[in-house]
Write an enzyme that holds these catalytic residues in place. Sequence first.
Site, PDB file in Angstrom:
ATOM      1  N   GLU A 189       0.809  -1.232   0.000  1.00  0.00           N
ATOM      2  CA  GLU A 189       0.000   0.000   0.000  1.00  0.00           C
ATOM      3  C   GLU A 189       0.838   1.275   0.000  1.00  0.00           C
ATOM      4  O   GLU A 189       0.628   2.175   0.811  1.00  0.00           O
ATOM      5  CB  GLU A 189      -0.946  -0.001   1.212  1.00  0.00           C
ATOM      6  CG  GLU A 189      -1.827  -1.233   1.277  1.00  0.00           C
ATOM      7  CD  GLU A 189      -2.764  -1.245   2.484  1.00  0.00           C
ATOM      8  OE1 GLU A 189      -2.666  -0.356   3.349  1.00  0.00           O
ATOM      9  OE2 GLU A 189      -3.619  -2.166   2.553  1.00  0.00           O
ATOM     10  N   GLU A 238      -5.771 -10.880  -0.852  1.00  0.00           N
ATOM     11  CA  GLU A 238      -6.509 -10.700   0.420  1.00  0.00           C
ATOM     12  C   GLU A 238      -8.012 -10.738   0.166  1.00  0.00           C
ATOM     13  O   GLU A 238      -8.774  -9.951   0.733  1.00  0.00           O
ATOM     14  CB  GLU A 238      -6.100  -9.360   1.070  1.00  0.00           C
ATOM     15  CG  GLU A 238      -4.618  -9.237   1.313  1.00  0.00           C
ATOM     16  CD  GLU A 238      -4.209  -7.990   2.082  1.00  0.00           C
ATOM     17  OE1 GLU A 238      -5.080  -7.335   2.686  1.00  0.00           O
ATOM     18  OE2 GLU A 238      -3.013  -7.675   2.077  1.00  0.00           O
TER      19      GLU A 238
HETATM   20  C1  XIL Z   1      -5.450  -6.467   8.865  1.00  0.00           C
HETATM   21  C2  XIL Z   1      -5.737  -7.656   9.754  1.00  0.00           C
HETATM   22  O1  XIL Z   1      -6.699  -8.476   9.154  1.00  0.00           O
HETATM   23  C3  XIL Z   1      -6.234  -7.181  11.101  1.00  0.00           C
HETATM   24  O2  XIL Z   1      -6.348  -8.272  11.990  1.00  0.00           O
HETATM   25  C4  XIL Z   1      -5.266  -6.149  11.677  1.00  0.00           C
HETATM   26  O3  XIL Z   1      -5.818  -5.636  12.857  1.00  0.00           O
HETATM   27  C5  XIL Z   1      -5.013  -5.029  10.704  1.00  0.00           C
HETATM   28  O4  XIL Z   1      -4.555  -5.574   9.477  1.00  0.00           O
HETATM   29  N1  XIL Z   1      -4.628  -4.809   4.102  1.00  0.00           N
HETATM   30  C6  XIL Z   1      -3.540  -5.553   4.502  1.00  0.00           C
HETATM   31  C7  XIL Z   1      -3.645  -6.414   5.695  1.00  0.00           C
HETATM   32  O5  XIL Z   1      -2.533  -5.593   3.784  1.00  0.00           O
HETATM   33  O6  XIL Z   1      -2.413  -6.567   6.366  1.00  0.00           O
HETATM   34  C8  XIL Z   1      -4.695  -5.939   6.662  1.00  0.00           C
HETATM   35  O7  XIL Z   1      -4.854  -6.921   7.674  1.00  0.00           O
HETATM   36  C9  XIL Z   1      -6.000  -5.690   5.939  1.00  0.00           C
HETATM   37  C10 XIL Z   1      -5.814  -4.636   4.869  1.00  0.00           C
END
Ligand code: XIL
Length: 377
Positions: A184, A289
Amino acid sequence: MSYSQLISITSMNSHYKINFFWILLLFSSVLFACKSEDAVAPIPKPDIKPDTIVPLDTTGLRKVSPFPFGAALSIDLLKTKAIYRSTVIKEFNSLTPENVMKMKNISLGRGQYKWDDADYLVLFAQQNAMRVHGHALVWYKSTPDWVTNFVGTKEDWKLILHEYIVAVVGRYKGKISSWDVLNEAIMDDGTYRDCVWLQHIGIEYIDLCFLYAREADPNVLLFYNEYGTEYSTAKRTAVNKLVADLKGRYVPIDGIGLQMHTSISRANSDIQNAIAVAAQTGLKIHISEFDIKVNPDKLQDIIFNATLAAAQKEKYRITVKALFDLPASQRYGFTFWGVCDTNSWIPAEYGCPDWPLPFDSNYKRKDAYSGLLEGLK
Ligand code: XIL
């Protein structure tokens, strides 16, 4: 054995001495046998090739897909919830640590690391023939306080970035397949996101992340991971431009992760376009994701019904198909952000009920799961 114990043994009568000798001999040979076995025990080699195709209802995604399927895993659930663990083992041949490989979790201070949770996941993957996709070396949201508060010159900042990346990638060298090196780093408007690394090193920090990771492991695959390329043309274009720039400077990059946290209201063509445009780089594409919100309007009193389930199934189908339609060499894999609806990050993040994942709260396959299978045809 203490000195006084030794004295009392040497003062035993000869009968006991002989018995004691044999017991000691037996004991040390058992010890030696265990030890030498440990020393030569082969490390289980992950086999991520699709297994033989067998009827769909008796087997998991890992057996029916030509590319790996995986999930972001919570270490606590893996340790405490048997059905979570067995579903993961049955369905997936790839795993991404949901949190434990993030910098805030690993890096306790300069040169101080907390490895136990990450090590546990890597071992779990080895024991269950799964690959590990590391997530994420540098993410603006996971910057430990000691880094934020670090005071030093540009060279000092490069040094701490180098130390961290080399330590982490080096530790798992040969044990994990790929890393989200940078997560990101681009805004929805296509500009670079502000972060401490950009502030103290300048835009060169991006090159350095990839170069340092490659230095630590010449074979691990290096990914840039991003969300939102399905709704932002500017971001989509900026990601491809970043990849072209990196390649132009011979900075190593092997893949693009498209997070694809999206919803039933996102047009199919947006999802398909995001995948097709990223694939134009020629890099490997990881749907990294995936989850599909059915409650994008954040209603509090919504119930998950057949209409929502069908809409969700369709998004699952077309996304898998878009990946499936790429050349085999570019299909890196498909990863859900969680396993079943109750362990999705979405309800907490958005403050409303939702059911984004392929398994329901009882770990039963949802309609979405059938969508995945249809997408593979
Ligand atoms: C999120 C996790 O799912 C949560 O448990 C944590 O509190 C915050 O991070 N994009 C990403 C992930 O790249 O690392 C994130 O994961 C969700 C958004």
